[in-house]
Design an enzyme around this catalytic site. Structure first.
Site, PDB file in Angstrom:
ATOM      1  CD  GLU A  95      73.916  42.617  31.536  1.00 34.92           C
ATOM      2  OE1 GLU A  95      74.413  42.213  30.476  1.00 34.92           O
ATOM      3  OE2 GLU A  95      72.827  43.230  31.588  1.00 34.92           O
ATOM      4  CD  GLU A 114      53.232  40.825  34.879  1.00 34.92           C
ATOM      5  OE1 GLU A 114      52.525  40.267  35.733  1.00 34.92           O
ATOM      6  OE2 GLU A 114      52.787  41.604  34.006  1.00 34.92           O
TER       7      GLU A 114
END
Length: 443
Positions: free
Chosen positions: A81, A325
């Protein structure tokens, strides 16, 4: 023009049902007290932000809104979200340069991503659904508008926002097949609560129909914000890995895996590949490291490898033991495997590797991303495999680079063709931003 105030709540919700809900919440907390005490230890995942969840404002970190400043409260539960909200927050800041956007999250990983994307002085933990906690944040932020990303409905929050006259919009809303029966059973509760919403924008026509059936005013389908997130940009870690991986070595990136999936997948993955594993939850990094250690294959956590980069040979297992990452590292993959669906836990978003033009393989349990997967399937732009088929599916893609590349390009095309929801959401939100009425305290 003044904004029309939200509908009044029905007495049946504000009295007996609300009292029953609050009592049930307290009893649930009491029953789970031993678990909460364990999770609130220094290493527990819920210790961080616990005071914020109970309404304590971290004034030394969080930037306080100025008097009269237009403020927007955007709630994004977790990583998915938060990422979906990134283009929208950028669009809001561009359209309203003098307004301040605050972002709340529920999970710790979502909080870390939100702080990195939006700045720590505008990010906090969403309050627990108690009146005192919700009211504390409403008084502090004085929001001109609350935007809930996806179907994050908490009864007390909706009631307190309605009592204070703050418009609440729900965007990217969805109701999964798994959740729909539960909503239907509690329709008497949800109908008046969803009737307080000022705007409901759903991902699909089916989601909009379900929300209207539950009482959401004029819910409409406007598309999925997640298609609008641009492909991730290269990072120093990506460049380091590209240089270190032996030329010609095939790479598998297994992202967002859940508890139990790594143990099931590892024996099925080709041993001649470089395989990068990225567990969904950081508290599981040690658990997955122990699994890789026991596998007998060469392996390394990337946090250790990046301090002293060494050549990476085929057969090596790499553990991504950091947060935020993963997305750029999908660019390394000959095949991207997105977890969450091999144990029927609802799946995870396949759009990050798809937007990079990578062939994506997911499990059969993708209920939480049904609209996205259905769209990709219609274009033959994704592969769905249960555990018995996963080995053969990956082998076929690795053995036929042209087929894999075509699959990835179709996925990239779907992402491009399905974008545009952000501008439509922005156009729908801006009319709700009218001068904020005086806040009440509620009963």
């Amino acid at each position: 023009m003044n904004r029309t105030p939200p509908p009044r709540l029905l007495p049946s919700v504000t009295t007996p049902l609300l009292t029953l809900y609050s009592a049930a919440l307290v009893l649930a907390l009491a029953a789970t007290a031993p678990w909460w005490l364990r999770e609130l230890r220094p290493a527990g995942k819920y210790r961080e932000g616990f005071a914020e969840r109970l309404g304590r404002i971290p004034r030394r970190r969080l930037h306080a809104p100025a008097a009269g400043e237009v403020t927007l409260w955007i709630h994004a539960v977790s990583v998915g979200e938060v990422l979906a909200a990134v283009p929208l927050v950028a669009a809001l800041r561009s359209a309203l340069p003098h307004a301040r956007c605050y972002v709340s999250t529920t999970t710790r990983t979502g909080q870390q991503i939100a702080r990195a994307r939006f700045g720590a002085d505008s990010v906090f933990y969403y309050p627990a659904d108690f009146a005192f906690a919700v009211r504390a944040w409403l008084r502090f932020l004085r929001p001109s508008l609350v935007v809930l990303v996806e179907s994050e409905f908490w009864p007390r929050f909706l009631i307190e926002a309605a009592r204070t006259g703050v418009p609440v919009a729900v965007i990217n809303a969805r109701i999964s097949d798994r959740s729909w029966p539960r909503y239907q059973r509690l329709a008497a509760l949800w109908r008046p609560l969803l009737g307080t919403l000022s705007l409901v924008l759903a991902q699909s026509d089916r989601d909009a129909q379900r929300l209207r059936a539950l009482g959401a005013p004029a819910a409409s389908a406007i598309g999925n914000l997640k298609y609008d997130l641009p492909p991730p940009l290269p990072t120093p870690l990506l460049d380091q890995l590209r240089q270190a991986i032996q030329a010609g070595a095939p790479v598998l990136v297994c992202g967002s895996t859940l508890a139990g999936e790594e143990a099931l997948l590892l024996p099925l993955l080709p041993e001649h590949t470089v395989t990068l594993l990225a567990p969904r939850h950081p508290e599981r990094f040690d658990e997955v490291a122990a699994l890789l250690q026991a596998s007998g294959r060469p392996w390394s956590p990337l946090s250790l490898w990046r301090r002293d980069p060494q050549p990476i040979a085929p057969g090596t297992l790499l553990l991504l033991d950091s947060v935020g990452e993963l997305a750029p590292l999908y660019a390394l993959a000959q095949v991207a495997i997105v977890g969450g669906g091999f144990l029927h836990a609802g799946g995870h978003n396949p759009l990050e590797p798809a937007s990079l033009g990578k062939p994506v393989v997911i499990g059969t349990g993708y209920a939480n991303f049904l609209e996205i997967v259905t769209t990709l399937r219609a274009a033959d732009a994704i592969r769905i495999a249960g555990l018995p088929e996963i080995q053969q599916t990956i082998a076929h893609l690795l053995a036929d680079p042209a087929q894999a590349a075509a699959l990835g390009e179709r996925a990239r095309a779907v992402c491009a063709a399905s974008s545009g929801a952000t501008s439509r959401v922005l156009s729908a939100l801006l009319p709700l931003l009218q001068p904020q009425p005086a806040l009440g305290t509620g009963a």
